[in-house]
Design an enzyme around this catalytic site. Structure first.
Site, PDB file in Angstrom:
ATOM      1  CD  GLU A  15      15.427 -10.841 -17.422  1.00 55.66           C
ATOM      2  OE1 GLU A  15      14.836 -11.756 -17.969  1.00 55.66           O
ATOM      3  OE2 GLU A  15      15.104 -10.499 -16.372  1.00 55.66           O
ATOM      4  CB  CYS A  57      15.220  -9.955 -12.721  1.00 63.04           C
ATOM      5  SG  CYS A  57      14.057  -9.391 -13.816  1.00 63.04           S
ATOM      6  CG  HIS A  96      12.919  -7.910  -8.973  1.00 65.69           C
ATOM      7  ND1 HIS A  96      13.807  -7.089  -9.862  1.00 65.69           N
ATOM      8  CD2 HIS A  96      12.139  -8.051 -10.037  1.00 65.69           C
ATOM      9  CE1 HIS A  96      13.417  -7.146 -11.383  1.00 65.69           C
ATOM     10  NE2 HIS A  96      12.006  -7.751 -11.271  1.00 65.69           N
TER      11      HIS A  96
HETATM   12  N1  CAA Z   1      -4.496   6.831 -11.700  1.00 66.91           N
HETATM   13  C1  CAA Z   1      -3.853   5.751 -10.527  1.00 66.91           C
HETATM   14  N2  CAA Z   1      -3.804   4.522 -10.900  1.00 66.91           N
HETATM   15  C2  CAA Z   1      -4.130   3.907 -11.719  1.00 66.91           C
HETATM   16  C3  CAA Z   1      -5.000   4.661 -12.951  1.00 66.91           C
HETATM   17  C4  CAA Z   1      -4.877   5.990 -12.639  1.00 66.91           C
HETATM   18  N3  CAA Z   1      -5.645   6.577 -13.806  1.00 66.91           N
HETATM   19  N4  CAA Z   1      -5.295   3.460 -13.812  1.00 66.91           N
HETATM   20  C5  CAA Z   1      -4.569   2.524 -13.384  1.00 66.91           C
HETATM   21  N5  CAA Z   1      -3.999   2.515 -12.202  1.00 66.91           N
HETATM   22  C6  CAA Z   1      -3.438   1.477 -11.287  1.00 66.91           C
HETATM   23  C7  CAA Z   1      -4.098   0.325 -11.299  1.00 66.91           C
HETATM   24  O1  CAA Z   1      -5.465   0.550 -10.329  1.00 66.91           O
HETATM   25  C8  CAA Z   1      -2.842  -0.630 -10.746  1.00 66.91           C
HETATM   26  O2  CAA Z   1      -2.667  -0.464  -9.425  1.00 66.91           O
HETATM   27  P1  CAA Z   1      -2.835  -1.662  -8.486  1.00 66.91           P
HETATM   28  O3  CAA Z   1      -2.348  -2.995  -9.148  1.00 66.91           O
HETATM   29  O4  CAA Z   1      -2.300  -1.207  -7.456  1.00 66.91           O
HETATM   30  O5  CAA Z   1      -4.560  -1.868  -8.570  1.00 66.91           O
HETATM   31  C9  CAA Z   1      -1.714  -0.128 -11.732  1.00 66.91           C
HETATM   32  O6  CAA Z   1      -2.141   1.382 -12.131  1.00 66.91           O
HETATM   33  C10 CAA Z   1      -1.497  -0.841 -13.179  1.00 66.91           C
HETATM   34  O7  CAA Z   1      -2.621  -1.017 -13.457  1.00 66.91           O
HETATM   35  P2  CAA Z   1      -3.270  -2.367 -14.391  1.00 66.91           P
HETATM   36  O8  CAA Z   1      -2.940  -3.448 -13.449  1.00 66.91           O
HETATM   37  O9  CAA Z   1      -4.653  -1.834 -15.159  1.00 66.91           O
HETATM   38  O10 CAA Z   1      -2.033  -2.067 -15.723  1.00 66.91           O
HETATM   39  P3  CAA Z   1      -1.938  -3.197 -16.731  1.00 66.91           P
HETATM   40  O11 CAA Z   1      -2.687  -4.358 -16.509  1.00 66.91           O
HETATM   41  O12 CAA Z   1      -1.746  -2.374 -18.064  1.00 66.91           O
HETATM   42  O13 CAA Z   1      -0.079  -3.521 -16.615  1.00 66.91           O
HETATM   43  C11 CAA Z   1       1.377  -5.009 -15.510  1.00 66.91           C
HETATM   44  C12 CAA Z   1       0.236  -3.953 -15.394  1.00 66.91           C
HETATM   45  C13 CAA Z   1       0.824  -6.391 -15.807  1.00 66.91           C
HETATM   46  C14 CAA Z   1       2.374  -5.204 -14.329  1.00 66.91           C
HETATM   47  C15 CAA Z   1       2.436  -4.560 -16.748  1.00 66.91           C
HETATM   48  O14 CAA Z   1       2.984  -3.486 -16.584  1.00 66.91           O
HETATM   49  C16 CAA Z   1       3.285  -5.663 -17.239  1.00 66.91           C
HETATM   50  O15 CAA Z   1       2.970  -6.634 -17.737  1.00 66.91           O
HETATM   51  N6  CAA Z   1       4.541  -5.495 -16.742  1.00 66.91           N
HETATM   52  C17 CAA Z   1       5.507  -6.214 -16.891  1.00 66.91           C
HETATM   53  C18 CAA Z   1       5.520  -7.580 -15.973  1.00 66.91           C
HETATM   54  C19 CAA Z   1       6.116  -7.274 -14.614  1.00 66.91           C
HETATM   55  O16 CAA Z   1       6.811  -6.343 -14.416  1.00 66.91           O
HETATM   56  N7  CAA Z   1       5.834  -8.000 -13.711  1.00 66.91           N
HETATM   57  C20 CAA Z   1       6.278  -8.015 -12.401  1.00 66.91           C
HETATM   58  C21 CAA Z   1       6.524  -9.007 -11.662  1.00 66.91           C
HETATM   59  S1  CAA Z   1       7.782 -10.183 -12.690  1.00 66.91           S
HETATM   60  C22 CAA Z   1       9.094  -9.453 -12.207  1.00 66.91           C
HETATM   61  O17 CAA Z   1       9.104  -8.903 -11.330  1.00 66.91           O
HETATM   62  C23 CAA Z   1      10.120  -9.794 -13.267  1.00 66.91           C
HETATM   63  C24 CAA Z   1      10.427  -8.805 -14.233  1.00 66.91           C
HETATM   64  O18 CAA Z   1      11.345  -7.927 -13.745  1.00 66.91           O
HETATM   65  C25 CAA Z   1       9.701  -8.828 -15.388  1.00 66.91           C
END
Ligand code: CAA
Length: 385
Positions: free
Chosen positions: A79, A111, A233
């Site tokens: 992609e 993916c 994945h």
């Molecule tokens: N210590 C330990 N853990 C902590 C922490 C700390 N100090 N601070 C935060 N965390 C944890 C949170 O609790 C959370 O864990 P849980 O989900 O288990 O509760 C984790 O860290 C992530 O924290 P947030 O959800 O607050 O993080 P975020 O909002 O900044 O971003 C995300 C998370 C939305 C996944 C972001 O990384 C993102 O947009 N990623 C890209 C999209 C993605 O990968 N999606 C996955 C499904 S889609 C797919 O699979 C296709 C692909 O390849 C893209």
């Protein structure tokens, strides 16, 4: 007829960023990345590396001259295409010197693309048992500086040779897919970086898994407890673990499969998301880091591509599979060049400038096995070192 993965190889760029450095620069708690996402490093591709060079490198690491004389189909799942029309597989076919009477194509569905490629390869071998198909998953994941997805970036390629009587894994005929027309992660043609509905994407990943797995169980009669390991994945490792936890109904199975899962993310944790290849990098990690697996063990797969298409399928390990792997891969990954934040951001924004004829200056020397040397009249010129 037994058809499956006869060889598997991997390539990543030489540069790596420590996510502890990224956390510091973005004023985030390092444990958010290390524990919250279960990621510790990410591979970074310079402008001289793309899906063609990484794919060619991964494939070159496993192919013999006899393979190149026999392969009659090259499939690249990606992609992060470098051309809207010409398939990366055509350039890789040329760089590797595969015999000319072959079909070379690129497949896209986020993916998931390379998983579809694997199924196409299987059908092809079923029809032509003496041929070999090269399936490559190659991607560069770039979300944007200081974006939510930044700590889940990565770059790399996995190459698999699909044949009859494979020496690593026989693919079973139990595939179940699901398609959902959603916008959780996508990249319009006019955008450099993907658009992501982060939380929605994580929910869809898990919901597609649980609903497809229900359908898989109903169709095949197989239970999760029938499998020795599960590869998913891995956009980031925690997402995969959550997926496993969502379908593991009994404690014994969850504990056993979680142990294998830890072995299956050793490489993903230090490479990051390689989109189409991440599920196969996880397989490679499992095979090369697990001492608990043995021949005839069954491995379950969950492939997910945003947009969305997913597939659950399985494979059986072949006697002697351990002899066709590389056991020092982690040592090699640990020898990559570690970037400072300044160097990472400089590489991130690096672009190839073209003059009015569509020609660039010579690009910086890159000693990787394959590199982009320049663009000449809008044509990408690759070199083999
Ligand atoms: N210590 C330990 N853990 C902590 C922490 C700390 N100090 N601070 C935060 N965390 C944890 C949170 O609790 C959370 O864990 P849980 O989900 O288990 O509760 C984790 O860290 C992530 O924290 P947030 O959800 O607050 O993080 P975020 O909002 O900044 O971003 C995300 C998370 C939305 C996944 C972001 O990384 C993102 O947009 N990623 C890209 C999209 C993605 O990968 N999606 C996955 C499904 S889609 C797919 O699979 C296709 C692909 O390849 C893209």
């Amino acid at each position: 007829m037994n058809i499956g993965i006869d060889k598997i190889g991997f390539a990543a760029p030489d540069f790596v960023l420590d996510l502890a450095d990224l956390a510091q620069a973005r004023s985030a708690d390092p444990n958010k990345f290390k524990i919250g996402l279960l990621q510790s490093e990410m591979a970074v591709a310079p402008v001289t590396q793309d899906i063609v060079t990484l794919g060619a490198q991964a494939a070159a690491s496993i192919l013999t001259e006899e393979d190149k004389a026999t392969i009659d189909m090259v499939i690249v799942g990606t992609e992060s295409s470098v051309d809207q029309s010409k398939a990366a597989a055509v350039a890789i076919h040329g760089l590797l010197g595969i015999q000319p009477f072959a079909r070379s194509i690129e497949m896209k569905e986020a993916c998931y693309g390379a998983t579809a490629g694997l199924s196409l390869a299987k059908s092809h071998i079923n029809q032509f048992p003496d041929s070999k198909v090269l399936v490559i998953a190659s991607d560069i994941a770039k979300y944007g500086i200081a974006s939510g997805g930044e700590p889940t970036q990565g770059a790399g390629a996995v190459a698999m040779l699909v044949t009859a009587d494979p020496r690593i894994m026989v693919l079973n005929n139990d595939n179940v897919c699901q398609t959902r027309d959603i916008y959780d992660f996508w990249r319009p043609n006019y955008d450099k970086y993907p658009r992501v509905d982060g939380k929605f994407s994580t929910e869809q990943y898990t919901d597609c898994l649980t609903t497809t797995f229900d359908h898989y169980q109903a169709k095949t009669g197989q239970q999760l407890s029938d499998f020795a390991a599960m590869c998913l994945h891995i956009p980031f490792s925690k997402q995969g673990l959550k997926g496993l936890q969502a379908i593991a109904k009994d404690e014994e199975t969850l504990t056993r499969l979680s142990d294998r899962f830890r072995e299956a993310i050793v490489y993903n944790k230090v490479v990051g998301n390689i989109y189409t290849g991440s599920i196969f990098l996880s397989l490679l990690s499992l095979l090369e880091n697990s001492r608990a697996l043995k021949a005839d063990d069954q491995v379950l797969f969950y492939s997910y591509g945003s947009g969305a298409v997913c597939e659950i399928f399985s494979g059986r390990l072949v006697e002697g599979y351990q002899e066709h792997l590389e056991m020092d891969r982690l040592d090699k990954l640990n020898q990559r060049t570690r970037l400072s934040m300044d160097q990472y951001e400089q590489i991130f924004f690096e672009e190839i400038e073209l003059d009015e004829t569509g020609t660039s200056a010579d690009l910086p020397a890159d000693q990787s096995p394959f590199a982009l040397a320049k663009i000449q009249d809008h044509r990408r010129i690759y070199i083999k070192n």
